[in-house]
Write an enzyme that holds these catalytic residues in place. Sequence first.
Site, PDB file in Angstrom:
ATOM      1  CE  LYS A  57      35.566  30.750  76.798  1.00 24.40           C
ATOM      2  NZ  LYS A  57      34.489  31.624  76.325  1.00 24.40           N
TER       3      LYS A  57
ATOM      4  N   GLY B 263      30.268  45.137  82.138  1.00 25.46           N
ATOM      5  CA  GLY B 263      31.208  44.133  82.636  1.00 25.46           C
ATOM      6  C   GLY B 263      32.580  44.338  82.033  1.00 25.46           C
TER       7      GLY B 263
ATOM      8  N   GLY C  50      22.204  34.633  74.496  1.00 29.80           N
ATOM      9  CA  GLY C  50      23.487  34.324  73.865  1.00 29.80           C
ATOM     10  C   GLY C  50      23.539  32.987  73.131  1.00 29.80           C
TER      11      GLY C  50
HETATM   12  P1  ATR Z   1      33.605  36.332  83.084  1.00 30.29           P
HETATM   13  O1  ATR Z   1      34.730  35.506  82.557  1.00 30.29           O
HETATM   14  O2  ATR Z   1      32.270  35.628  83.026  1.00 30.29           O
HETATM   15  O3  ATR Z   1      33.536  37.705  82.483  1.00 30.29           O
HETATM   16  P2  ATR Z   1      34.818  37.479  85.406  1.00 30.29           P
HETATM   17  O4  ATR Z   1      36.074  37.687  84.653  1.00 30.29           O
HETATM   18  O5  ATR Z   1      34.855  36.980  86.824  1.00 30.29           O
HETATM   19  O6  ATR Z   1      33.857  36.459  84.662  1.00 30.29           O
HETATM   20  O7  ATR Z   1      33.997  38.869  85.358  1.00 30.29           O
HETATM   21  C1  ATR Z   1      32.747  38.989  85.951  1.00 30.29           C
HETATM   22  C2  ATR Z   1      32.173  40.364  85.587  1.00 30.29           C
HETATM   23  O8  ATR Z   1      30.853  40.461  86.151  1.00 30.29           O
HETATM   24  C3  ATR Z   1      32.968  41.524  86.155  1.00 30.29           C
HETATM   25  O9  ATR Z   1      32.858  42.607  85.262  1.00 30.29           O
HETATM   26  C4  ATR Z   1      32.222  41.809  87.465  1.00 30.29           C
HETATM   27  O10 ATR Z   1      32.408  43.107  87.973  1.00 30.29           O
HETATM   28  P3  ATR Z   1      33.720  43.454  88.852  1.00 30.29           P
HETATM   29  O11 ATR Z   1      34.857  43.601  87.878  1.00 30.29           O
HETATM   30  O12 ATR Z   1      33.370  44.713  89.535  1.00 30.29           O
HETATM   31  O13 ATR Z   1      33.919  42.292  89.787  1.00 30.29           O
HETATM   32  C5  ATR Z   1      30.806  41.604  87.014  1.00 30.29           C
HETATM   33  N1  ATR Z   1      29.878  41.322  88.120  1.00 30.29           N
HETATM   34  C6  ATR Z   1      29.776  40.188  88.835  1.00 30.29           C
HETATM   35  N2  ATR Z   1      28.787  40.295  89.756  1.00 30.29           N
HETATM   36  C7  ATR Z   1      28.235  41.518  89.583  1.00 30.29           C
HETATM   37  C8  ATR Z   1      27.161  42.243  90.206  1.00 30.29           C
HETATM   38  N3  ATR Z   1      26.453  41.682  91.187  1.00 30.29           N
HETATM   39  N4  ATR Z   1      26.891  43.486  89.774  1.00 30.29           N
HETATM   40  C9  ATR Z   1      27.604  44.049  88.782  1.00 30.29           C
HETATM   41  N5  ATR Z   1      28.625  43.422  88.140  1.00 30.29           N
HETATM   42  C10 ATR Z   1      28.941  42.179  88.533  1.00 30.29           C
END
Ligand code: ATR
Length: 281
Positions: A67, A128, A243
């Site tokens: 994307k 997130g 979703g």
């Molecule tokens: P996507 O495109 O699906 O949003 P991404 O850009 O990799 O994927 O973002 C993943 C999101 O999930 C991020 O906000 C991440 O938090 P960080 O910015 O701190 O990495 C969050 N995330 C992933 N694993 C997590 C966890 N175990 N607990 C809380 N937040 C999590």
Amino acid sequence: MAMDLYCVMGNPVEHSKSPWIHARFAELTGQTLQYGKRLVPLDGFAPTVRAFIAEGGRGCNITVPFKFEAVTLASQVSERATLAQAANVLSFSTGAIHADNTDGVGLVNDIQRNAGLDLNGRQLLLIGAGGASAGVLGPLLLARPASITVANRTLSKASALVARHAELALLQKTELVAQDLQGLAGSFDVVINATASSLSGAGVPVPASTLKPGALAYDMMYGPAAQGFMTWAGEHGAQARDGLGMLVEQAAEAFLIWRGVLPPSQQVLAELRAVTHQRSR
Ligand code: ATR
């Protein structure tokens, strides 16, 4: 005459429901088109798009992880895709690639039309700050909630996302703040999970105290990936929603861009839920 060609591009793409959704949209609106799927090599996005255009492709949906690259490849980028820094829809016309993002409007339409909750004046929690959140924050602001709190494990990412949307928030008179997960206080009318936490089996990253009684708890994923969050929400008195509706509504907006016709998305969502339910039994 050759049929108008569309597809979804991603990696992985095998389980995408988009071909089914767009085939139903086409049937129900009397449009003649062909919609397939393309598995794109991780280092081969641009050549795959160019090859599809050369075959006569008219447009495509873009999914994980392309994307962001889709925006850089385009010659014209819509305002909402610019703000999201990501695109899920490409349209091809002579010599030009147009990029747009219908994920956010898909989410807003699913909440407001299908779940029947008007976002205007509400307090929202968006969990997130990755690509999924970036894709929806602009359209959520356009629905004029009272406030949006963007909470993320890594505060700096939430702050950057909020800073990029500060001007729009001011225009909409919506209070927009960034928070880290630890410092999260208060309760909300709508809690949206846009993290990948469920994929890693880490559980719901916010306490149940964030849910006002009867709040809408929305996971942007669907199927098994959304189940943990949905169960948690139900156990704490919230209205849980996955979703799947967002998926159908973002597709409907893509169909509108390509074909100039808005398909009956609620009917197709009901059909998709019935099919998914049958398969999972
Ligand atoms: P996507 O495109 O699906 O949003 P991404 O850009 O990799 O994927 O973002 C993943 C999101 O999930 C991020 O906000 C991440 O938090 P960080 O910015 O701190 O990495 C969050 N995330 C992933 N694993 C997590 C966890 N175990 N607990 C809380 N937040 C999590």
